[in-house]
Design a protein around this motif. Sequence first.
Motif, PDB file in Angstrom:
ATOM      1  N   LEU A  48      31.267 -39.256  -1.213  1.00 22.14           N
ATOM      2  CA  LEU A  48      32.188 -40.366  -1.448  1.00 22.14           C
ATOM      3  C   LEU A  48      33.548 -39.823  -1.871  1.00 22.14           C
ATOM      4  CD1 LEU A  48      29.955 -42.893  -3.446  1.00 22.14           C
ATOM      5  CD2 LEU A  48      30.103 -42.510  -0.982  1.00 22.14           C
ATOM      6  N   GLU A  49      34.592 -40.293  -1.206  1.00 20.58           N
ATOM      7  CA  GLU A  49      35.953 -39.950  -1.583  1.00 20.58           C
ATOM      8  C   GLU A  49      36.322 -40.583  -2.929  1.00 20.58           C
ATOM      9  OE1 GLU A  49      37.995 -39.855   2.880  1.00 20.58           O
ATOM     10  OE2 GLU A  49      38.556 -41.386   1.424  1.00 20.58           O
ATOM     11  N   GLN A  50      37.416 -40.102  -3.497  1.00 19.85           N
ATOM     12  CA  GLN A  50      37.904 -40.659  -4.751  1.00 19.85           C
ATOM     13  C   GLN A  50      38.206 -42.151  -4.620  1.00 19.85           C
ATOM     14  OE1 GLN A  50      38.672 -38.711  -7.887  1.00 19.85           O
ATOM     15  NE2 GLN A  50      38.288 -40.839  -8.439  1.00 19.85           N
ATOM     16  N   GLY A  51      38.838 -42.557  -3.523  1.00 22.33           N
ATOM     17  CA  GLY A  51      39.181 -43.963  -3.337  1.00 22.33           C
ATOM     18  C   GLY A  51      37.960 -44.852  -3.250  1.00 22.33           C
ATOM     19  N   THR A  52      36.908 -44.389  -2.609  1.00 32.22           N
ATOM     20  CA  THR A  52      35.669 -45.151  -2.510  1.00 32.22           C
ATOM     21  C   THR A  52      35.034 -45.321  -3.884  1.00 32.22           C
ATOM     22  OG1 THR A  52      35.281 -44.378  -0.251  1.00 32.22           O
ATOM     23  CG2 THR A  52      33.369 -45.192  -1.479  1.00 32.22           C
ATOM     24  N   VAL A  53      34.973 -44.242  -4.646  1.00 29.95           N
ATOM     25  CA  VAL A  53      34.412 -44.299  -5.996  1.00 29.95           C
ATOM     26  C   VAL A  53      35.227 -45.252  -6.869  1.00 29.95           C
ATOM     27  CG1 VAL A  53      34.002 -42.960  -8.097  1.00 29.95           C
ATOM     28  CG2 VAL A  53      33.397 -41.998  -5.871  1.00 29.95           C
ATOM     29  N   HIS A  72      31.958 -33.511  -7.632  1.00 28.47           N
ATOM     30  CA  HIS A  72      32.191 -32.146  -7.178  1.00 28.47           C
ATOM     31  C   HIS A  72      33.687 -31.899  -7.123  1.00 28.47           C
ATOM     32  CE1 HIS A  72      28.201 -30.746  -5.219  1.00 28.47           C
ATOM     33  NE2 HIS A  72      27.963 -31.559  -6.225  1.00 28.47           N
ATOM     34  N   HIS A  73      34.076 -30.705  -7.545  1.00 29.35           N
ATOM     35  CA  HIS A  73      35.493 -30.383  -7.659  1.00 29.35           C
ATOM     36  C   HIS A  73      35.920 -29.268  -6.716  1.00 29.35           C
ATOM     37  CE1 HIS A  73      35.588 -33.021 -11.125  1.00 29.35           C
ATOM     38  NE2 HIS A  73      34.514 -32.403 -11.590  1.00 29.35           N
ATOM     39  N   GLU A  90      41.798 -29.240  -8.279  1.00 34.67           N
ATOM     40  CA  GLU A  90      43.012 -28.536  -8.695  1.00 34.67           C
ATOM     41  C   GLU A  90      44.141 -28.724  -7.692  1.00 34.67           C
ATOM     42  OE1 GLU A  90      44.333 -23.861  -8.845  1.00 34.67           O
ATOM     43  OE2 GLU A  90      42.342 -24.396  -9.608  1.00 34.67           O
ATOM     44  N   LEU A  91      43.802 -28.709  -6.398  1.00 32.64           N
ATOM     45  CA  LEU A  91      44.819 -28.766  -5.352  1.00 32.64           C
ATOM     46  C   LEU A  91      45.233 -30.187  -4.992  1.00 32.64           C
ATOM     47  CD1 LEU A  91      43.417 -26.002  -2.967  1.00 32.64           C
ATOM     48  CD2 LEU A  91      45.411 -25.820  -4.472  1.00 32.64           C
ATOM     49  N   SER A  92      44.453 -31.181  -5.383  1.00 26.82           N
ATOM     50  CA  SER A  92      44.721 -32.566  -4.970  1.00 26.82           C
ATOM     51  C   SER A  92      45.229 -33.440  -6.108  1.00 26.82           C
ATOM     52  CB  SER A  92      43.454 -33.189  -4.376  1.00 26.82           C
ATOM     53  OG  SER A  92      42.435 -33.282  -5.366  1.00 26.82           O
ATOM     54  N   GLY A  93      45.669 -32.833  -7.192  1.00 24.67           N
ATOM     55  CA  GLY A  93      46.212 -33.609  -8.289  1.00 24.67           C
ATOM     56  C   GLY A  93      45.177 -34.317  -9.127  1.00 24.67           C
ATOM     57  N   GLY A  94      43.974 -33.728  -9.223  1.00 31.49           N
ATOM     58  CA  GLY A  94      42.941 -34.290 -10.091  1.00 31.49           C
ATOM     59  C   GLY A  94      41.903 -35.128  -9.402  1.00 31.49           C
ATOM     60  N   SER A 367      43.630 -18.178   2.234  1.00 30.85           N
ATOM     61  CA  SER A 367      44.611 -17.277   1.630  1.00 30.85           C
ATOM     62  C   SER A 367      45.935 -17.958   1.323  1.00 30.85           C
ATOM     63  CB  SER A 367      44.868 -16.076   2.553  1.00 30.85           C
ATOM     64  OG  SER A 367      45.422 -16.505   3.788  1.00 30.85           O
ATOM     65  N   SER A 368      46.131 -19.160   1.835  1.00 31.61           N
ATOM     66  CA  SER A 368      47.388 -19.886   1.630  1.00 31.61           C
ATOM     67  C   SER A 368      47.142 -21.123   0.781  1.00 31.61           C
ATOM     68  CB  SER A 368      47.980 -20.294   2.983  1.00 31.61           C
ATOM     69  OG  SER A 368      48.948 -21.310   2.828  1.00 31.61           O
ATOM     70  N   SER A 369      47.863 -21.264  -0.320  1.00 37.03           N
ATOM     71  CA  SER A 369      47.694 -22.461  -1.145  1.00 37.03           C
ATOM     72  C   SER A 369      48.139 -23.712  -0.394  1.00 37.03           C
ATOM     73  CB  SER A 369      48.483 -22.315  -2.451  1.00 37.03           C
ATOM     74  OG  SER A 369      49.864 -22.140  -2.196  1.00 37.03           O
ATOM     75  N   ALA A 370      49.135 -23.593   0.466  1.00 40.00           N
ATOM     76  CA  ALA A 370      49.589 -24.748   1.239  1.00 40.00           C
ATOM     77  C   ALA A 370      48.503 -25.214   2.207  1.00 40.00           C
ATOM     78  CB  ALA A 370      50.864 -24.393   1.997  1.00 40.00           C
ATOM     79  N   ALA A 371      47.874 -24.272   2.910  1.00 37.50           N
ATOM     80  CA  ALA A 371      46.820 -24.642   3.856  1.00 37.50           C
ATOM     81  C   ALA A 371      45.594 -25.175   3.136  1.00 37.50           C
ATOM     82  CB  ALA A 371      46.441 -23.427   4.702  1.00 37.50           C
ATOM     83  N   ALA A 372      45.231 -24.555   2.011  1.00 34.47           N
ATOM     84  CA  ALA A 372      44.087 -25.034   1.238  1.00 34.47           C
ATOM     85  C   ALA A 372      44.357 -26.426   0.665  1.00 34.47           C
ATOM     86  CB  ALA A 372      43.767 -24.056   0.110  1.00 34.47           C
ATOM     87  N   THR A 373      45.607 -26.690   0.284  1.00 32.23           N
ATOM     88  CA  THR A 373      45.960 -28.015  -0.232  1.00 32.23           C
ATOM     89  C   THR A 373      45.825 -29.072   0.848  1.00 32.23           C
ATOM     90  OG1 THR A 373      47.471 -27.067  -1.866  1.00 32.23           O
ATOM     91  CG2 THR A 373      47.823 -29.371  -1.266  1.00 32.23           C
ATOM     92  N   LYS A 374      46.213 -28.741   2.059  1.00 28.31           N
ATOM     93  CA  LYS A 374      46.040 -29.670   3.185  1.00 28.31           C
ATOM     94  C   LYS A 374      44.572 -30.051   3.329  1.00 28.31           C
ATOM     95  CE  LYS A 374      45.948 -29.606   8.241  1.00 28.31           C
ATOM     96  NZ  LYS A 374      46.240 -28.820   9.464  1.00 28.31           N
ATOM     97  N   LEU A 375      43.694 -29.057   3.279  1.00 26.26           N
ATOM     98  CA  LEU A 375      42.260 -29.345   3.376  1.00 26.26           C
ATOM     99  C   LEU A 375      41.809 -30.188   2.192  1.00 26.26           C
ATOM    100  CD1 LEU A 375      39.467 -26.804   4.326  1.00 26.26           C
ATOM    101  CD2 LEU A 375      39.122 -28.535   2.575  1.00 26.26           C
ATOM    102  N   ALA A 376      42.209 -29.807   1.003  1.00 28.50           N
ATOM    103  CA  ALA A 376      41.725 -30.468  -0.213  1.00 28.50           C
ATOM    104  C   ALA A 376      42.143 -31.926  -0.272  1.00 28.50           C
ATOM    105  CB  ALA A 376      42.237 -29.733  -1.451  1.00 28.50           C
ATOM    106  N   GLU A 377      43.411 -32.222  -0.016  1.00 27.04           N
ATOM    107  CA  GLU A 377      43.869 -33.602  -0.176  1.00 27.04           C
ATOM    108  C   GLU A 377      43.281 -34.520   0.892  1.00 27.04           C
ATOM    109  OE1 GLU A 377      48.104 -33.499  -0.135  1.00 27.04           O
ATOM    110  OE2 GLU A 377      48.269 -33.356   2.050  1.00 27.04           O
ATOM    111  N   ASN A 378      43.002 -33.983   2.065  1.00 24.09           N
ATOM    112  CA  ASN A 378      42.330 -34.787   3.086  1.00 24.09           C
ATOM    113  C   ASN A 378      40.847 -34.949   2.781  1.00 24.09           C
ATOM    114  OD1 ASN A 378      44.058 -35.491   5.713  1.00 24.09           O
ATOM    115  ND2 ASN A 378      44.820 -33.563   4.880  1.00 24.09           N
ATOM    116  N   TYR A 379      40.226 -33.908   2.251  1.00 20.65           N
ATOM    117  CA  TYR A 379      38.787 -33.954   1.991  1.00 20.65           C
ATOM    118  C   TYR A 379      38.461 -34.954   0.884  1.00 20.65           C
ATOM    119  CZ  TYR A 379      34.009 -32.173   1.958  1.00 20.65           C
ATOM    120  OH  TYR A 379      32.639 -32.070   2.070  1.00 20.65           O
TER     121      TYR A 379
END
Length: 385
Positions: A48-53, A72-73, A90-94, A367-379
Amino acid sequence: MRTQVAIIGAGPAGLVLSHLLHLRGIESVVVERRSREYVEKRVRAGVLEQGTVDLLRATGVSAGLDRDGLPHHGIELLFDGVSHRIPLTELSGGRSITIYGQQRVVSDLTEARLAAGGQLYFSADDVVVDPAVPRVTFMHEGQRVELDCDFIAGCDGFHGVCREVLPSATSYEREYPFAWLGILADVAPSNDELVYANTDRGFALLSLRSPTVSRLYLQVDPLEDLAAWSDDRVWDELHVRLAHSGWSLKEGPVLEKAITPMRSFVCEPMQHGRLFLAGDAAHIVPPTGAKGLNLAIHDVHVLAEAMGDWYDSGRSTGLDAYSATCLRRVWRVQHFSWWMTSMLHSFPGEDPFQQRLQRSQLEYVVSSSAAATKLAENYVGLPWT
């Protein structure tokens, strides 16, 4: 019989919509062709995504989720025998994800609707939808039921009847050349977070449904014979694909086993007249991004708000814009799910150049915080608008 909104389908989309409408004082009737037992026991999504919860909590149906849900974090990406953690929160603002099975969501919502006096017709046969009237007719316990309404919500899945009656719609579809063989196992998860593995032998996923039940997947050919996969063979292959230093896979009795084909699908528009499609009736995503249930709940959130505005004020602005509003998120989720699928799976016939591009993408993400952030905020799910 008459109601304000006829809802076809008692999965997460239909039940959440009925619940949201109830909170706004809008009557609905839910019609489901399967039995209640079947709907509450079928194992589907569990992330479940944050919005669903947030929505389930805000609308008072989160007692089971708050008690048994597993926040899960982070997730792990495994390739070349090395696991790399993506710190989602950490990458998605909490924001975070929560593991809580779809069948639990359905059971919780069913109980809530029945406790509030909601009308749910399970095991309905010969469902016919007429959006011109609008009217729904069906057989229930040997009796023909005619249900007149103001609106029809088609929440009846990819193989339902509602999408078939749209007079003009464009379908966008992609079939993937692989499927997932999934098992539900009576064993504690072998890892605290989900593990997505890319290997030369194909993709694998280590997931869970509770502290004592694991959910695991293997990439297989879509024409694979399930009977050819004994429990021992499944476990052996999982051991190989998930292997990495300092870790071991726990085995346990296999409770369920199935092969699921993978596709991307979008129907445009998602509405015609007084008929509105939501969830799998309008779109399918490959399960790699864990988005199907969450996207369905976003759809009905938009629809409930638009219907509420219409009943409160007579304004049709939200209803008129329903399809366009939902499709913006649908296509963002489609892209993310396709991207995750393409990055993690082995494609039959791919040449060495494609393989190197895939490996480069994986190395960049970890290896890239920008690329990992893209994954995290979408996930974890982009904020709802």
